[in-house]
Write an enzyme that holds these catalytic residues in place. Structure first.
Site, mmCIF file in Angstrom:
data_model
loop_
_atom_site.group_PDB
_atom_site.id
_atom_site.type_symbol
_atom_site.label_atom_id
_atom_site.label_comp_id
_atom_site.label_asym_id
_atom_site.label_seq_id
_atom_site.Cartn_x
_atom_site.Cartn_y
_atom_site.Cartn_z
ATOM 1 N N GLU A 60 0.837 -1.205 0.000
ATOM 2 C CA GLU A 60 0.000 0.000 0.000
ATOM 3 C C GLU A 60 0.871 1.254 0.000
ATOM 4 O OE1 GLU A 60 -2.926 1.328 3.277
ATOM 5 O OE2 GLU A 60 -4.234 0.431 1.752
ATOM 6 N N HIS A 76 4.651 -27.438 3.316
ATOM 7 C CA HIS A 76 3.625 -28.454 2.986
ATOM 8 C C HIS A 76 2.567 -27.842 2.079
ATOM 9 C CE1 HIS A 76 5.433 -31.028 6.087
ATOM 10 N NE2 HIS A 76 5.675 -29.870 6.679
ATOM 11 N N LYS A 104 -13.707 2.035 -3.495
ATOM 12 C CA LYS A 104 -14.677 2.357 -2.435
ATOM 13 C C LYS A 104 -15.849 3.143 -3.021
ATOM 14 C CE LYS A 104 -11.186 2.816 1.253
ATOM 15 N NZ LYS A 104 -10.555 3.761 2.209
#
Ligand code: F6P
Length: 472
Positions: free
Chosen positions: A289, A320, A441
């Protein structure tokens, strides 16, 4: 301690250090600590370092920032707080969530007070449901953290929390924000405690502030101050160490080299420490960011890439999962190992953790050639032998700490803050703004009225999806 296996010979390292001098990284650090307006697009200083400063002389603004955490620490220390509340629900998102969540997760195994601290960030209703599960509203403190006090997810969850608490007479809501006016308007007649998050502290740099009120309560102010002290030690290091010994500067130069020069498209953070399992997620926001930009602070298009994709997870868990890809996949992924060791833990497990971290770094670097495979397993078919080759040639940096504690945690996070800032300076971007999050947004607000059928979607694909998803 840090060791690197990077594609960087002495000549290249000298060139980079000369570049650091040309860009004057030392001056960039001085500007930061002088409180100059390094956040150019918002015309602000970046004073997150002031929150942990132990300097005797500070500018009035920096001193005000440092003093801003005292009311929160006092509230955390107040016997009344501990007597009234058994559960604390931290509501916030992004920089108002990742840091406190990481901090608490790192030390929740050794809390000073038996407080059940929970986190709620997403606008997905399940997050709030999960956060209140089994909690008694009469013994719960809700802490709303939002620098802007305008973030939809946080306001949604706070609204639900206020209703869940019911119309209590005692204050069960604490609000941490730079916008006290909005917070008071939201609270209305409900009794709330408001704590300051200074405007000059960026959200993703704010875990040192009152944003961590819940953690201060759970861990105790003493532990929190140790974390601040560790960060302050790193602040001293970055201001005084020569470039060649300056860890934030060296890591920033390496980031610049790998991204802008070698065009690496990612960096995988391998936190060989259960307590730092949330660090990769925290670094995603801090670094991506801050520096995920293609336009410079002066508005020019950049000629080179900046921060790569930062991803990763907990070691040895990742072995894994995605380590298969790291060893035999097609793409290059410089790795960053962070091995944080505790004193006094079960030696067999810690020895295994160290061995796995060292082994992964070595195999990523050296691989396993076809010749080695055939010598070690002579009866394999040609096909299977070929499938057992590990490509190697993967660069890595190995950061290790043999006594991980509150102070070293603070130093580590401050290291990444300064690295991120300095890498932004090298790439020519402003690491302290985030204009790229605004459009999404705004669009979401428009689409909410499309979903209720009040307006039409402009984008045809969205319109089709809305038809499938619209409130039935
Ligand atoms: O992601 C955008 C952002 O503004 C972050 O920078 C910030 O940490 C987060 O949203 C939350 O913002 P606030 O603390 O203002 O609610």
């Amino acid at each position: 301690m840090s060791t690197a296996r990077q594609f960087l010979d002495d000549k290249a390292e000298d060139i980079l250090i000369d570049h650091a001098k040309d860009v004057d990284l030392a001056q960039a650090i001085s500007k930061l600590f002088r409180g100059e307006k390094v956040n150019t697009s918002e015309d602000r200083a970046a004073l997150h370092w002031a929150l942990r400063s132990e300097a005797h002389t500070l500018s009035p603004e920096a001193k005000s920032v440092r003093d801003s955490i005292e009311p929160a620490l006092a509230f955390a220390e107040d016997p009344d707080t501990l007597r009234q509340f058994k559960t604390v629900i931290h509501i916030g998102i992004g920089g108002s969530d990742f840091g406190p969540r990481l901090l608490y997760d790192a030390f929740s195994g050794d809390v000073e007070n038996q407080i059940d601290l929970r986190f709620c960030a997403n606008v997905d209703p399940h997050d709030f449901e999960r956060a209140i599960q089994g909690a008694d509203p009469d013994q719960t403190l809700v802490i709303g953290v939002s620098k802007s006090f305008g973030t939809e997810e946080t306001l949604y969850n706070l609204g639900r929390a206020k209703a869940w608490l019911g119309g209590t007479q005692k204050s069960q809501i604490a609000l941490v924000t730079a916008n006290a006016k909005r917070a008071r308007a939201w609270a209305g007649s409900a009794p709330v405690d408001i704590f300051e998050m200074p405007e000059s502290v960026g959200g993703r740099f704010s875990l040192w502030s009152a944003a961590s009120l819940g953690v201060m309560i759970a861990l105790g102010p003493g532990r929190f101050r140790q974390i601040l002290h560790g960060a302050y030690a790193m602040d001293q290091h970055v201001q005084t160490a020569e470039i060649g010994d300056n860890l934030p500067m060296l890591l920033a130069l390496l980031d610049f080299w790998n991204a802008a020069v070698r065009k690496e498209t990612m960096r995988v953070t391998l936190a060989y420490s259960n307590r730092l399992r949330l660090l990769p997620t925290y670094l995603q926001q801090l670094e991506m960011e801050s520096n995920g930009k293609t336009v410079s602070a002066s508005g020019d298009r950049l000629a080179h890439p900046t921060v790569p994709v930062i991803w990763g997870g907990e070691g040895s868990i990742g072995q894994h999962s995605y380590h298969q890809w790291l060893h035999q996949g097609a793409q290059s992924a410089p790795a960053e190992f962070i091995l944080a060791l505790d004193k006094g833990v079960h030696p067999e497990g810690q020895r295994a953790l160290i061995a796995h971290a060292l082994a992964q770094a070595e195999v990523l670097a050296n691989g396993r050639s076809l010749e080695q495979v055939k010598n070690e397993e002579p009866n394999l078919s040609e096909a299977l032998a070929a499938q057992k080759v590990h490509r190697g040639g993967q660069p890595s940096t190995f950061l290790s700490c043999t006594d991980f504690n509150a102070e070293t945690f603070g130093s580590l996070i401050a290291l990444y803050e300064h690295r991120t800032y300095l890498a932004g300076v090298l790439w020519g971007v402003n690491p302290f703004d985030q204009w790229g999050v605004e459009r999404g947004k705004t669009m979401a607000q428009r689409l909410k009225s499309v979903l209720t059928g009040d307006t039409q979607a402009e984008d045809p694909v969205t319109a089709g999806l809305v038809e499938q998803l619209r409130d039935r």
